[in-house]
Enzyme design. Sequence first.
Site, PDB file in Angstrom:
ATOM      1  N   SER A 138      35.572  40.680  36.779  1.00  0.00           N
ATOM      2  CA  SER A 138      36.439  41.913  36.346  1.00  0.00           C
ATOM      3  C   SER A 138      36.996  42.591  35.320  1.00  0.00           C
ATOM      4  O   SER A 138      35.741  42.025  34.213  1.00  0.00           O
ATOM      5  CB  SER A 138      37.992  42.105  37.797  1.00  0.00           C
ATOM      6  OG  SER A 138      37.714  42.835  38.265  1.00  0.00           O
ATOM      7  N   HIS A 268      35.389  39.853  46.384  1.00  0.00           N
ATOM      8  CA  HIS A 268      35.749  39.653  44.348  1.00  0.00           C
ATOM      9  C   HIS A 268      35.532  38.794  43.740  1.00  0.00           C
ATOM     10  O   HIS A 268      37.093  37.925  44.183  1.00  0.00           O
ATOM     11  CB  HIS A 268      36.701  41.349  44.161  1.00  0.00           C
ATOM     12  CG  HIS A 268      37.406  41.456  42.896  1.00  0.00           C
ATOM     13  ND1 HIS A 268      35.333  41.890  41.789  1.00  0.00           N
ATOM     14  CD2 HIS A 268      37.854  41.848  42.108  1.00  0.00           C
ATOM     15  CE1 HIS A 268      36.257  42.122  40.559  1.00  0.00           C
ATOM     16  NE2 HIS A 268      37.288  41.889  40.837  1.00  0.00           N
TER      17      HIS A 268
END
Length: 466
Positions: A138, A268
């Site tokens: 991320s 994620h």
Amino acid sequence: MYGEKPGKPSSVSGSVTSSRITVNVAHNGRSTSFSANVSLPNRPGPHPAVVVYGGFGADTATIRDAGAAVISFDPYVVGKEGTGRANKQGAFYDIYGSNSSTGLLMAWAWGVSRIIDVIEASGGSILTADATGVTGCSRFGKGAFVAGVFDQRIALTMPIESGTAGLPILRGVPGEGAQSLSSAYGEQPWFGDAFGSYTGNPDGLPVDMHQMVGLIAPRGLLVMDNPHIANLGPRSASVAALAGAEVYKALGAGSNITYWSDVADGTHCANRAEWRAPLRQSIQAFLLGSGTPPGQMRISSRAAGNLSQWVDWTTPTLVDGPVPTPSVTPTASPAPSPAPSPTPSITPTPSPTPSPSATPTPTATPPPPPNPGGCTATVSLNQWNGGFVATIKVTAGSSGLSGWTTTVTLPGGAGVSNAWNSVNSGTSGTVRFTNAPWNGTVGAGQSTEFGFQGTGSGEGMRTTCA
């Protein structure tokens, strides 16, 4: 895009033990220090090491099992998030000033370089400095990518789900429904300050992210991506990888780059089983000097970029040595003889042929009628199974704004897990978002954006602005 990365400071010192690295920096009368934890593999040393950003990166168990140490690097001690651009904080800004135009991603990369400086000076009895890797997911994937681009000593770069400001081509972000350039610029000072002039005009940039990939070549690059979340820009990331792979091929190093988005789990930053084998192979090839790299383009059909839509150039074949000078016949009209066409052997890169399918266009609420003297708020939604990202555009009426509040009514079961460019009150039901210190002033008829990541489904949310 990122701001200047200064060269090595006048003094870098520190120590390396089996559990910790300390870094001390002095430059132009200023000084700072930071440290990082070390976890060694269960085998005799010395060991190559992988710097893992913020505890979120490639699977650390696989890294150690493959034979590399893990350096747990907290990037926030070098460049802190949550600060304005004129008051940046952390070890980098202790040296170069809180108003430095260098963004956080480059500041973090500077911190990684200083860790490598200390490893180099330590004598190599515990960690070896000639084989270092870097990884993160991320925002930390953005950081790992930038670190690999700007330090040639990093032998293996492994960004995961890096999103806007990481691997995805900037020209592709607006058409994919990924986090917008203005949102990424405003969420945190990730980009350098100068990039603010291009958030609405990526075509005006003289560079794009495939050239960042080219700066890593021919060193090892393993990109791990998530095709299930459009907000991460996976289609644009695959374009950067495919175009960057042309640089690798031209250098005769086509097997040194791997892009892998063919994964089933859409969570994620999950540790995915599909990545363990290429991760192990990459560490062994680039950090331990054994075996061969994976050299694969495993692009999911969910988010497959079309390189031909972006590239109008032909990849040259590069050779070592001076460029041959064509011979010229001395006549009235000199004509150079054809230049030789060397064709060195190039390591083939496996070329899967996924069936590209367009990423669904983000759903958007119809724009509300103009509100003279007030403001309006519209939401664009990127939804996946179990979560979503909402990007909300606040538009001023005829008199401009000196501050704003957007009220969002969430559907049942939905919740806010993370927000940017705003300050939120509440996480479920009716949630109020007020402007951050840097985006409250909006000119008449102009807009600003904020966003948030949520759990559950965002379909049907309602927004008002005041």
